[in-house]
Design a protein around this motif. Sequence first.
Motif, short mmCIF file in Angstrom:
data_model
loop_
_atom_site.label_atom_id
_atom_site.label_comp_id
_atom_site.label_asym_id
_atom_site.label_seq_id
_atom_site.Cartn_x
_atom_site.Cartn_y
_atom_site.Cartn_z
N THR A 91 75.50 -24.12 -52.76
CA THR A 91 75.46 -25.48 -52.22
C THR A 91 76.10 -25.60 -50.83
O THR A 91 75.80 -26.54 -50.11
N VAL A 92 76.99 -24.68 -50.48
CA VAL A 92 77.64 -24.72 -49.17
C VAL A 92 77.68 -23.30 -48.60
O VAL A 92 77.97 -22.35 -49.31
N SER A 93 77.38 -23.20 -47.30
CA SER A 93 77.45 -21.93 -46.60
C SER A 93 78.30 -22.09 -45.35
O SER A 93 78.46 -23.20 -44.83
N TYR A 94 78.85 -20.97 -44.88
CA TYR A 94 79.74 -20.97 -43.71
C TYR A 94 79.17 -20.03 -42.65
O TYR A 94 78.83 -18.89 -42.95
N LEU A 95 79.10 -20.53 -41.42
CA LEU A 95 78.49 -19.79 -40.33
C LEU A 95 79.44 -19.70 -39.14
O LEU A 95 80.27 -20.59 -38.93
N THR A 96 79.28 -18.64 -38.35
CA THR A 96 80.02 -18.49 -37.10
C THR A 96 79.04 -18.15 -35.98
O THR A 96 78.04 -17.46 -36.21
N ALA A 97 79.35 -18.61 -34.79
CA ALA A 97 78.51 -18.34 -33.62
C ALA A 97 79.38 -17.91 -32.45
O ALA A 97 80.52 -18.37 -32.32
N GLU A 98 78.81 -17.05 -31.63
CA GLU A 98 79.43 -16.67 -30.37
C GLU A 98 78.42 -16.89 -29.26
O GLU A 98 77.25 -16.52 -29.40
N LEU A 99 78.89 -17.48 -28.16
CA LEU A 99 78.05 -17.71 -27.00
C LEU A 99 78.67 -16.95 -25.84
O LEU A 99 79.86 -17.12 -25.53
N LYS A 100 77.86 -16.09 -25.20
CA LYS A 100 78.36 -15.24 -24.12
C LYS A 100 77.51 -15.42 -22.87
O LYS A 100 76.28 -15.47 -22.95
N GLN A 101 78.21 -15.48 -21.74
CA GLN A 101 77.54 -15.54 -20.45
C GLN A 101 78.09 -14.39 -19.60
O GLN A 101 79.32 -14.27 -19.47
N HIS A 102 77.23 -13.57 -19.07
CA HIS A 102 77.64 -12.37 -18.31
C HIS A 102 78.58 -11.51 -19.15
O HIS A 102 79.60 -11.01 -18.66
N ASP A 103 78.25 -11.35 -20.43
CA ASP A 103 79.01 -10.53 -21.39
C ASP A 103 80.43 -11.02 -21.64
O ASP A 103 81.25 -10.28 -22.18
N LYS A 104 80.73 -12.27 -21.28
CA LYS A 104 82.05 -12.85 -21.55
C LYS A 104 81.89 -14.04 -22.49
O LYS A 104 80.99 -14.86 -22.33
N LEU A 105 82.80 -14.11 -23.46
CA LEU A 105 82.76 -15.19 -24.44
C LEU A 105 83.06 -16.53 -23.77
O LEU A 105 84.12 -16.71 -23.17
N VAL A 106 82.10 -17.45 -23.83
CA VAL A 106 82.31 -18.79 -23.27
C VAL A 106 82.57 -19.82 -24.35
O VAL A 106 83.21 -20.84 -24.11
N GLY A 107 82.07 -19.55 -25.55
CA GLY A 107 82.28 -20.49 -26.64
C GLY A 107 82.08 -19.82 -27.99
O GLY A 107 81.40 -18.81 -28.10
N SER A 108 82.72 -20.40 -28.98
CA SER A 108 82.51 -19.96 -30.36
C SER A 108 82.48 -21.21 -31.23
O SER A 108 83.05 -22.24 -30.87
N ALA A 109 81.79 -21.10 -32.34
CA ALA A 109 81.66 -22.26 -33.23
C ALA A 109 81.67 -21.79 -34.67
O ALA A 109 81.23 -20.69 -34.98
N VAL A 110 82.21 -22.64 -35.53
CA VAL A 110 82.16 -22.43 -36.96
C VAL A 110 81.55 -23.68 -37.58
O VAL A 110 81.75 -24.79 -37.10
N SER A 111 80.80 -23.47 -38.64
CA SER A 111 80.12 -24.61 -39.27
C SER A 111 80.05 -24.42 -40.78
O SER A 111 79.93 -23.30 -41.27
N SER A 112 80.14 -25.52 -41.49
CA SER A 112 79.85 -25.58 -42.91
C SER A 112 78.51 -26.29 -43.04
O SER A 112 78.27 -27.30 -42.38
N VAL A 113 77.65 -25.74 -43.89
CA VAL A 113 76.31 -26.27 -44.05
C VAL A 113 76.03 -26.50 -45.53
O VAL A 113 76.29 -25.64 -46.36
N MET A 114 75.52 -27.68 -45.84
CA MET A 114 75.15 -28.04 -47.21
C MET A 114 73.72 -27.59 -47.48
O MET A 114 72.82 -27.83 -46.67
N ILE A 115 73.52 -26.91 -48.62
CA ILE A 115 72.19 -26.48 -49.04
C ILE A 115 71.67 -27.47 -50.07
O ILE A 115 72.37 -27.78 -51.04
N THR A 116 70.45 -27.97 -49.87
CA THR A 116 69.87 -28.96 -50.76
C THR A 116 68.41 -28.61 -51.06
O THR A 116 67.79 -27.86 -50.31
N PRO A 117 67.86 -29.18 -52.12
CA PRO A 117 66.41 -29.05 -52.31
C PRO A 117 65.70 -29.83 -51.22
O PRO A 117 66.21 -30.86 -50.74
N LYS A 118 64.51 -29.38 -50.83
CA LYS A 118 63.73 -30.14 -49.83
C LYS A 118 63.34 -31.47 -50.43
O LYS A 118 62.98 -31.54 -51.62
N PRO A 119 63.41 -32.52 -49.63
CA PRO A 119 63.02 -33.84 -50.17
C PRO A 119 61.54 -33.93 -50.47
O PRO A 119 60.74 -33.24 -49.95
#
Length: 138
Positions: free
Chosen positions: A110-138
């Motif tokens: 029902t819940v998943s956890y994700l991480t992201a990295e964003l790089k510009q010119h091979d240098k980390l410019v941003g990172s993000a973490v997210s929780s995502v709810m999994i549901t049946p399609k409406p």
Amino acid sequence: MMKTVNLHDVIRGESAPPACDTTMGVKLIEAKDGFAKGVWTIDEKFINGNGVIMGGFVAGAADIMMSYAITSLLTEEQAFASINLQTTFHRPTFPGDVDIEVNVDKFGRTVSYLTAELKQHDKLVGSAVSSVMITPKP
């Protein structure tokens, strides 16, 4: 009436991406097994009054690529919705290309956890973490 896009079809190359992807300039390179990789080509319209890319757009680009990572693990009968998204800015982002990589770190029923990295010119410019709810399609 709003047209929805099946992200499974986008991943398979059978459909064009949603308008949010093209509006932002985010392009999917690959998505499989809870991993997604893409590139964000940024132009001057995303610059804030300080001369750098507005942080909300950085978070939005990460969120777009997160949708592909989670979709790569879902069945056609499942949907998802973000619960939260936390973004850290490591250095300013400027017009040009930003590479985005996302991993689903924990895939739950029902819940998943994700991480992201964003790089510009091979240098980390941003990172993000997210929780995502999994549901049946409406």
